[in-house]
Design an enzyme around this catalytic site. Structure first.
Site, PDB file in Angstrom:
ATOM      1  N   GLU A 136       0.818  -1.208   0.000  1.00  0.00           N
ATOM      2  CA  GLU A 136       0.000   0.000   0.000  1.00  0.00           C
ATOM      3  C   GLU A 136       0.859   1.269   0.000  1.00  0.00           C
ATOM      4  O   GLU A 136       2.094   1.218   0.019  1.00  0.00           O
ATOM      5  CB  GLU A 136      -0.953  -0.014   1.202  1.00  0.00           C
ATOM      6  CG  GLU A 136      -2.337  -0.536   0.863  1.00  0.00           C
ATOM      7  CD  GLU A 136      -3.098   0.376  -0.092  1.00  0.00           C
ATOM      8  OE1 GLU A 136      -2.597   1.466  -0.448  1.00  0.00           O
ATOM      9  OE2 GLU A 136      -4.204  -0.005  -0.504  1.00  0.00           O
ATOM     10  N   HIS A 137       0.194   2.400  -0.003  1.00  0.00           N
ATOM     11  CA  HIS A 137       0.851   3.704  -0.083  1.00  0.00           C
ATOM     12  C   HIS A 137       1.873   3.896   1.039  1.00  0.00           C
ATOM     13  O   HIS A 137       1.676   3.455   2.170  1.00  0.00           O
ATOM     14  CB  HIS A 137      -0.198   4.828  -0.005  1.00  0.00           C
ATOM     15  CG  HIS A 137      -0.913   4.879   1.318  1.00  0.00           C
ATOM     16  ND1 HIS A 137      -0.453   5.602   2.396  1.00  0.00           N
ATOM     17  CD2 HIS A 137      -2.059   4.271   1.733  1.00  0.00           C
ATOM     18  CE1 HIS A 137      -1.282   5.461   3.418  1.00  0.00           C
ATOM     19  NE2 HIS A 137      -2.258   4.651   3.044  1.00  0.00           N
ATOM     20  N   ASP A 138       2.986   4.520   0.699  1.00  0.00           N
ATOM     21  CA  ASP A 138       4.024   4.925   1.655  1.00  0.00           C
ATOM     22  C   ASP A 138       4.705   3.759   2.374  1.00  0.00           C
ATOM     23  O   ASP A 138       5.366   3.964   3.392  1.00  0.00           O
ATOM     24  CB  ASP A 138       3.456   5.898   2.696  1.00  0.00           C
ATOM     25  CG  ASP A 138       2.938   7.184   2.066  1.00  0.00           C
ATOM     26  OD1 ASP A 138       3.763   7.961   1.555  1.00  0.00           O
ATOM     27  OD2 ASP A 138       1.701   7.388   2.060  1.00  0.00           O
ATOM     28  N   ALA A 156       1.943   2.690   4.908  1.00  0.00           N
ATOM     29  CA  ALA A 156       3.069   3.185   5.708  1.00  0.00           C
ATOM     30  C   ALA A 156       3.684   2.113   6.609  1.00  0.00           C
ATOM     31  O   ALA A 156       4.310   2.425   7.621  1.00  0.00           O
ATOM     32  CB  ALA A 156       2.647   4.400   6.539  1.00  0.00           C
TER      33      ALA A 156
END
Length: 222
Positions: A136-138, A156
């Site tokens: 997922e993102h980051d 994250a």
């Protein structure tokens, strides 16, 4: 893509996902690298090389699932050709995978069929994002870390160097898996994991310490 393309085979696997991925990414496979002399001269109809042919240009893809072995192979090649892996190890992305334009992939990383690497994710050297895995993102994947098929990293979250997230395992957002730690298949990781630990279960619990040479594929507990 010009020159000689070699690919490190997965141990005891008649057809290698790395070779297939390289083909789909537009590379011609010229042969396989197998340092151990086990008598085979050909694999899948292609020559087996004991040493890298220095007289020709080449790319090498080391898609070995065991993070420790992959690390050892990459270091051996770097020493043999006296070059960094930035010179010989491309990142490969399966045509059916989705990689955000704002994500970064370092040398030698392979992103397999149906997987997703989200916005601003950072994937280090010689990582594996296996089939249908979700980054997922980051998120951050440090060098030589890997996700098994259908593993999920929440936003994250982080895999430290050499960490392994097993098949269908889920890492909750913002959590970290320590260096060279192993998360067993189907686990749900709700809190951070220290370095060199084996964890598994729902929720995942710390089971024991491991050495850097332990394999996620060789334990009956997985």
């Amino acid at each position: 893509h010009q020159g000689l393309k070699l690919h490190q085979p997965l141990p005891s696997t008649p057809e290698t996902s790395g070779a297939e991925l390289a083909f789909l990414a537009g590379y011609e496979t010229a042969g396989f690298l197998e340092p151990k002399d086990e008598g085979a001269t050909h694999h899948e109809g292609l020559p087996v090389f004991r040493f890298l042919p220095h007289e020709e240009a080449f790319w090498v893809v080391s898609a070995i699932g065991d993070n420790t072995v992959r690390n050892r192979v990459v270091n051996r090649i770097n020493l043999e050709i006296n070059e960094s892996d930035s010179e010989w190890a491309p990142a490969l992305i399966h045509p059916s995978a989705t990689v955000s334009a704002s994500a970064s992939l370092d040398q030698g990383t392979t992103v397999h069929a149906g997987s997703l690497v989200g916005p601003k994710a950072q994937v280090g050297r010689h990582c594996i994002v296996n089939s249908r895995a979700l980054v997922e993102h980051d998120c951050q994947l440090e060098h030589f870390s890997s996700l098994a098929p259908a593993a999920v990293m929440g936003g994250a979250s982080r895999l430290c160097e050499g960490a392994f997230l097993g098949m269908n395992a889920t890492l909750l957002q913002g959590r970290s898996i320590g260096a060279w730690s192993i998360v067993g298949a189907g686990s749900l990781v709700l809190r951070g994991v220290s370095d060199n630990r084996l964890v598994f279960g729902t929720p995942a619990r710390d089971r024991r310490s491991i050495s850097s040479g332990d394999s996620p594929f060789g334990s009956s507990e997985q």
